[in-house]
Design a protein around this motif. Structure first.
Motif, mmCIF file in Angstrom:
data_model
loop_
_atom_site.group_PDB
_atom_site.id
_atom_site.type_symbol
_atom_site.label_atom_id
_atom_site.label_comp_id
_atom_site.label_asym_id
_atom_site.label_seq_id
_atom_site.Cartn_x
_atom_site.Cartn_y
_atom_site.Cartn_z
ATOM 1 N N GLY A 1 87.559 60.780 -24.863
ATOM 2 C CA GLY A 1 86.174 61.190 -25.070
ATOM 3 C C GLY A 1 85.454 60.284 -26.055
ATOM 4 N N PHE A 2 86.136 59.908 -27.140
ATOM 5 C CA PHE A 2 85.527 59.001 -28.110
ATOM 6 C C PHE A 2 85.263 57.636 -27.479
ATOM 7 N N VAL A 3 86.242 57.107 -26.761
ATOM 8 C CA VAL A 3 86.053 55.807 -26.107
ATOM 9 C C VAL A 3 84.951 55.907 -25.059
ATOM 10 N N GLY A 4 84.900 57.024 -24.334
ATOM 11 C CA GLY A 4 83.819 57.236 -23.370
ATOM 12 C C GLY A 4 82.459 57.231 -24.041
ATOM 13 N N LEU A 5 82.372 57.832 -25.231
ATOM 14 C CA LEU A 5 81.127 57.833 -25.986
ATOM 15 C C LEU A 5 80.704 56.396 -26.327
ATOM 16 N N LEU A 6 81.656 55.548 -26.650
ATOM 17 C CA LEU A 6 81.339 54.143 -26.934
ATOM 18 C C LEU A 6 80.715 53.471 -25.713
ATOM 19 N N PHE A 7 81.204 53.812 -24.517
ATOM 20 C CA PHE A 7 80.633 53.250 -23.296
ATOM 21 C C PHE A 7 79.215 53.762 -23.063
ATOM 22 N N VAL A 8 78.971 55.029 -23.373
ATOM 23 C CA VAL A 8 77.620 55.581 -23.251
ATOM 24 C C VAL A 8 76.677 54.866 -24.216
ATOM 25 N N VAL A 9 77.114 54.663 -25.455
ATOM 26 C CA VAL A 9 76.287 53.964 -26.439
ATOM 27 C C VAL A 9 75.991 52.544 -25.972
ATOM 28 N N GLU A 10 76.986 51.866 -25.421
ATOM 29 C CA GLU A 10 76.754 50.488 -24.943
ATOM 30 C C GLU A 10 75.801 50.488 -23.747
ATOM 31 N N ALA A 11 75.873 51.504 -22.907
ATOM 32 C CA ALA A 11 74.933 51.593 -21.783
ATOM 33 C C ALA A 11 73.505 51.753 -22.300
ATOM 34 N N VAL A 12 73.325 52.607 -23.307
ATOM 35 C CA VAL A 12 72.000 52.774 -23.914
ATOM 36 C C VAL A 12 71.550 51.455 -24.526
ATOM 37 N N ASP A 13 72.454 50.766 -25.226
ATOM 38 C CA ASP A 13 72.119 49.487 -25.850
ATOM 39 C C ASP A 13 71.735 48.449 -24.790
ATOM 40 N N THR A 14 72.402 48.478 -23.655
ATOM 41 C CA THR A 14 72.071 47.552 -22.565
ATOM 42 C C THR A 14 70.663 47.823 -22.048
ATOM 43 N N MET B 1 80.379 52.238 -33.539
ATOM 44 C CA MET B 1 79.948 52.737 -32.234
ATOM 45 C C MET B 1 79.203 51.660 -31.436
ATOM 46 N N LEU B 2 78.838 50.574 -32.102
ATOM 47 C CA LEU B 2 78.020 49.530 -31.481
ATOM 48 C C LEU B 2 78.878 48.322 -31.132
ATOM 49 N N HIS B 3 78.558 47.691 -30.014
ATOM 50 C CA HIS B 3 79.307 46.504 -29.584
ATOM 51 C C HIS B 3 78.342 45.452 -29.053
ATOM 52 N N GLY B 4 78.753 44.206 -29.195
ATOM 53 C CA GLY B 4 77.919 43.081 -28.768
ATOM 54 C C GLY B 4 78.076 42.782 -27.288
ATOM 55 N N GLY B 5 78.053 43.781 -26.456
ATOM 56 C CA GLY B 5 78.169 43.608 -25.015
ATOM 57 C C GLY B 5 79.404 44.289 -24.458
ATOM 58 N N TRP B 6 79.476 44.283 -23.133
ATOM 59 C CA TRP B 6 80.568 44.972 -22.439
ATOM 60 C C TRP B 6 81.919 44.333 -22.704
ATOM 61 N N GLU B 7 81.955 43.013 -22.811
ATOM 62 C CA GLU B 7 83.231 42.333 -23.072
ATOM 63 C C GLU B 7 83.779 42.732 -24.441
ATOM 64 N N HIS B 8 82.903 42.772 -25.421
ATOM 65 C CA HIS B 8 83.305 43.187 -26.766
ATOM 66 C C HIS B 8 83.856 44.615 -26.733
ATOM 67 N N LEU B 9 83.155 45.501 -26.048
ATOM 68 C CA LEU B 9 83.595 46.891 -25.967
ATOM 69 C C LEU B 9 84.929 47.012 -25.236
ATOM 70 N N THR B 10 85.059 46.354 -24.093
ATOM 71 C CA THR B 10 86.309 46.505 -23.327
ATOM 72 C C THR B 10 87.499 45.901 -24.070
ATOM 73 N N SER B 11 87.257 44.886 -24.911
ATOM 74 C CA SER B 11 88.378 44.325 -25.680
ATOM 75 C C SER B 11 88.875 45.315 -26.739
#
Length: 189
Positions: A15-28, A55-65
């Motif tokens: 759930g926490f990791v999923g939240l990070l993906f939601v935040v990155e989607a909003v950032d995108t 909670m913030l990442h510099g793009g999808w690659e950063h988040l997935t790493s």
């Protein structure tokens, strides 16, 4: 060790990791506007970004790493239960954030890698602090899988917050020490 409630642990960490993906989607959608809300070292007007930076990442690659190690190491870090996991997470989060805020290089420091390093080091030293052969065995396996990333606590690659990695790792040591101290007080270890 296996968490006492593995399904709950998996749901919490996923759930926490999923939240990070939601935040990155909003950032995108916002064209990366949130990326400037990371830790800005020694800027008193931005100190509260310590709360948001992981909670913030510099793009999808950063988040997935960060996502896979967060899932694996986060799940293993729940072996003391969800309450202890929350406490460990807070200690690592704040130690990584405050340390980066104090000594970090100029610019915005973002990403959950401080948590990754914190969970990794927590798992590596917890067994030693509590003198648990089972947890030491977990540490050996974790080190075999992720030990090479520990080089990330040293300055090296431009744009990578080694400060966040280093202070996340120190937060992991602090959290492991606290868990061991509490276990000794409770007569568990």
């Amino acid at each position: 060790m296996i968490p006492p409630r593995p399904l709950l642990s998996a749901v919490v960490v996923a759930g926490f990791v999923g939240l990070l993906f939601v935040v990155e989607a909003v950032d995108t959608v916002l064209f990366g506007a949130l990326d400037d809300d990371g830790i800005i070292p020694r800027d008193f007007t931005e100190w509260d970004n310590i709360i948001w930076a992981p909670m913030l990442h510099g793009g999808w690659e950063h988040l997935t790493s960060n996502a896979v190690p967060l899932l694996v190491l986060g799940f293993l870090a729940t072996s003391g239960g969800i309450k202890q996991f929350a406490q460990v997470t807070v200690v690592v989060w704040l130690t990584a954030g405050l340390g980066t805020w104090i000594v970090g290089a100029n610019g915005s420091h973002i990403g959950a890698s401080g948590l990754v390093f914190g969970f990794l080091v927590f798992l590596l030293v917890r067994g030693v602090f509590v003198r648990s052969p089972g947890q030491i065995l977990v540490a050996v396996v974790v080190f075999a899988l992720y030990g090479a990333v520990l080089w990330g606590v040293l300055p090296g690659q431009p744009g990578i917050s080694w400060e966040g990695h280093l202070f996340g790792a120190l937060g992991g040591v602090l959290a492991a020490w606290g868990v061991a101290r509490d276990a000794r007080r409770a007569g568990v270890a």
